[in-house]
Design an enzyme around this catalytic site. Structure first.
Site, short mmCIF file in Angstrom:
data_model
loop_
_atom_site.label_atom_id
_atom_site.label_comp_id
_atom_site.label_asym_id
_atom_site.label_seq_id
_atom_site.Cartn_x
_atom_site.Cartn_y
_atom_site.Cartn_z
N LYS A 9 1.04 27.55 60.29
CA LYS A 9 2.23 27.71 59.45
C LYS A 9 3.43 27.00 60.09
O LYS A 9 3.37 26.59 61.26
CB LYS A 9 2.49 29.20 59.24
CG LYS A 9 1.34 29.91 58.50
CD LYS A 9 1.62 31.40 58.29
CE LYS A 9 0.48 32.06 57.51
NZ LYS A 9 0.77 33.49 57.22
N TYR A 49 -0.96 31.14 47.56
CA TYR A 49 -0.75 32.58 47.72
C TYR A 49 -0.64 33.28 46.36
O TYR A 49 0.00 34.33 46.27
CB TYR A 49 0.50 32.83 48.57
CG TYR A 49 0.28 32.71 50.07
CD1 TYR A 49 -0.70 33.45 50.72
CD2 TYR A 49 1.07 31.86 50.84
CE1 TYR A 49 -0.90 33.35 52.10
CE2 TYR A 49 0.88 31.76 52.22
CZ TYR A 49 -0.11 32.51 52.84
OH TYR A 49 -0.29 32.41 54.21
N PHE A 57 7.54 40.67 49.19
CA PHE A 57 7.82 39.64 50.19
C PHE A 57 7.44 38.23 49.73
O PHE A 57 7.63 37.26 50.46
CB PHE A 57 7.10 39.97 51.51
CG PHE A 57 5.60 40.12 51.39
CD1 PHE A 57 4.76 39.01 51.37
CD2 PHE A 57 5.02 41.39 51.29
CE1 PHE A 57 3.39 39.15 51.25
CE2 PHE A 57 3.63 41.54 51.18
CZ PHE A 57 2.81 40.42 51.16
N ARG A 85 -11.04 34.61 60.98
CA ARG A 85 -10.08 35.71 60.81
C ARG A 85 -9.96 36.53 62.10
O ARG A 85 -8.87 36.96 62.47
CB ARG A 85 -10.52 36.65 59.68
CG ARG A 85 -10.49 36.03 58.31
CD ARG A 85 -9.14 36.08 57.67
NE ARG A 85 -8.72 37.41 57.26
CZ ARG A 85 -7.62 37.65 56.57
NH1 ARG A 85 -6.84 36.64 56.18
NH2 ARG A 85 -7.28 38.86 56.26
N THR A 91 -3.07 40.88 60.41
CA THR A 91 -1.89 40.31 59.74
C THR A 91 -0.60 40.75 60.42
O THR A 91 0.30 39.95 60.64
CB THR A 91 -1.87 40.78 58.27
OG1 THR A 91 -3.14 40.48 57.68
CG2 THR A 91 -0.76 40.10 57.48
N ARG A 102 -2.43 35.55 66.77
CA ARG A 102 -1.23 36.34 66.43
C ARG A 102 -0.89 37.32 67.55
O ARG A 102 0.28 37.55 67.86
CB ARG A 102 -1.44 37.07 65.11
CG ARG A 102 -1.46 36.11 63.90
CD ARG A 102 -2.03 36.79 62.67
NE ARG A 102 -1.94 35.96 61.49
CZ ARG A 102 -2.53 36.27 60.33
NH1 ARG A 102 -3.25 37.37 60.23
NH2 ARG A 102 -2.41 35.47 59.29
N ASN A 112 3.91 34.80 61.25
CA ASN A 112 2.67 35.09 62.00
C ASN A 112 1.78 33.87 62.22
O ASN A 112 0.57 33.99 62.36
CB ASN A 112 1.93 36.28 61.38
CG ASN A 112 1.46 36.01 59.98
OD1 ASN A 112 1.74 34.94 59.42
ND2 ASN A 112 0.73 36.94 59.40
N HIS A 115 -2.83 30.95 59.17
CA HIS A 115 -3.54 31.49 58.01
C HIS A 115 -5.03 31.23 58.18
O HIS A 115 -5.42 30.20 58.73
CB HIS A 115 -3.07 30.80 56.73
CG HIS A 115 -4.04 30.95 55.60
ND1 HIS A 115 -4.08 32.08 54.81
CD2 HIS A 115 -5.04 30.14 55.16
CE1 HIS A 115 -5.06 31.93 53.92
NE2 HIS A 115 -5.66 30.78 54.11
N GLU A 126 -9.47 27.30 48.56
CA GLU A 126 -8.37 26.79 49.38
C GLU A 126 -8.67 25.38 49.89
O GLU A 126 -7.78 24.53 49.94
CB GLU A 126 -8.11 27.76 50.55
CG GLU A 126 -7.52 29.09 50.05
CD GLU A 126 -7.46 30.19 51.11
OE1 GLU A 126 -7.82 29.94 52.28
OE2 GLU A 126 -7.03 31.30 50.76
P1 GTP Z 1 -2.80 34.81 55.53
O1 GTP Z 1 -3.88 34.32 56.44
O2 GTP Z 1 -1.49 34.08 55.70
O3 GTP Z 1 -3.27 34.84 54.10
O4 GTP Z 1 -2.52 36.28 56.02
P2 GTP Z 1 -3.42 37.57 55.80
O5 GTP Z 1 -4.62 37.26 54.98
O6 GTP Z 1 -3.64 38.15 57.15
O7 GTP Z 1 -2.44 38.52 54.99
P3 GTP Z 1 -2.10 38.50 53.41
O8 GTP Z 1 -2.94 37.48 52.72
O9 GTP Z 1 -2.14 39.89 52.95
O10 GTP Z 1 -0.58 38.04 53.44
C1 GTP Z 1 -0.24 36.65 53.47
C2 GTP Z 1 0.96 36.46 54.36
O11 GTP Z 1 2.08 37.11 53.77
C3 GTP Z 1 0.85 37.09 55.74
O12 GTP Z 1 0.20 36.30 56.68
C4 GTP Z 1 2.31 37.26 56.11
O13 GTP Z 1 2.86 36.02 56.58
C5 GTP Z 1 2.93 37.60 54.78
N1 GTP Z 1 3.04 39.05 54.64
C6 GTP Z 1 2.04 39.95 54.40
N2 GTP Z 1 2.51 41.20 54.36
C7 GTP Z 1 3.85 41.09 54.59
C8 GTP Z 1 4.91 42.03 54.67
O14 GTP Z 1 4.72 43.23 54.53
N3 GTP Z 1 6.16 41.52 54.91
C9 GTP Z 1 6.39 40.18 55.08
N4 GTP Z 1 7.64 39.77 55.31
N5 GTP Z 1 5.43 39.29 55.00
C10 GTP Z 1 4.18 39.72 54.77
MG MG Z 2 -4.53 36.21 53.20
#
Ligand code: GTP
Ligand code: MG
Length: 149
Positions: A9, A49, A57, A85, A91, A102, A112, A115, A126
């Site tokens: 990212k 996304y 968010f 992962r 996350t 992370r 974070n 992805h 993707e």
């Molecule tokens: P990705 O690999 O980026 O898809 O992350 P993930 O699969 O671990 O989590 P998810 O797909 O649920 O969320 C996508 C992204 O949204 C996360 O990596 C975070 O950067 C952001 N995100 C998720 N939950 C929150 C939250 O509660 N607050 C904020 N500010 N950002 C969030």
């Molecule tokens: Mg995700």
């Protein structure tokens, strides 16, 4: 072999963690099958996304992801989605174990670093979204030392 879409990212790029993160996947044994630096548009990121569009968010997430270039990566290898992962870590950085990307480099959920696809089906979507031009084919000579036949 299974493929996953991994993305460094904008914060990971700005913090000069590209080499470190790529190196982890290479050293683990994954084959890098696609790689590029892209400054993505909001429209493109909203597709990536799309499942999160109703989350509070979401606007902040899209703004963050469009704030600078990302590194788009496709890794290939055994269990690439689940192992990818696991290498990213949870996350929320509070829950991400030390030793994960992370867990070693992030403190805030909204910054974070990286992805990784969460299922084989989403990985394919993707990869198609980020690499519509397709993927280069080449032989990975180290594979015989990484996988059982
Ligand atoms: P990705 O690999 O980026 O898809 O992350 P993930 O699969 O671990 O989590 P998810 O797909 O649920 O969320 C996508 C992204 O949204 C996360 O990596 C975070 O950067 C952001 N995100 C998720 N939950 C929150 C939250 O509660 N607050 C904020 N500010 N950002 C969030
Ligand atoms: Mg995700």
């Amino acid at each position: 072999q299974e493929r996953s879409y991994i993305m460094i990212k904008p914060d990971g790029v700005q913090r000069a963690l590209v080499g470190e993160i790529l190196s982890r996947f290479e050293k683990r044994g994954f084959k890098i099958v696609a790689l590029k630096l892209v400054h993505s548009t909001k429209e493109h990121l909203e597709k990536h996304y799309g499942d999160l569009k109703d989350m509070p968010f979401f606007p902040g997430l899209i703004k963050y992801m469009a704030s600078g270039p990302v590194v788009a990566i496709v890794i290939e290898g055994l269990d690439a989605v689940k192992t990818g992962r696991a290498m990213l870590g949870a996350t929320k950085p509070l829950e991400s174990a030390p030793g994960t990307i992370r867990g070693d480099y992030a403190l805030a959920v909204g910054r974070n670093i990286c992805h990784g696809s969460d299922s084989v089906e989403n990985a394919q979507k993707e990869i198609d979204l980020w690499f519509p031009e397709g993927i280069v084919q080449y032989t990975d000579d180290k594979a015989t030392w990484i996988f059982e036949n």
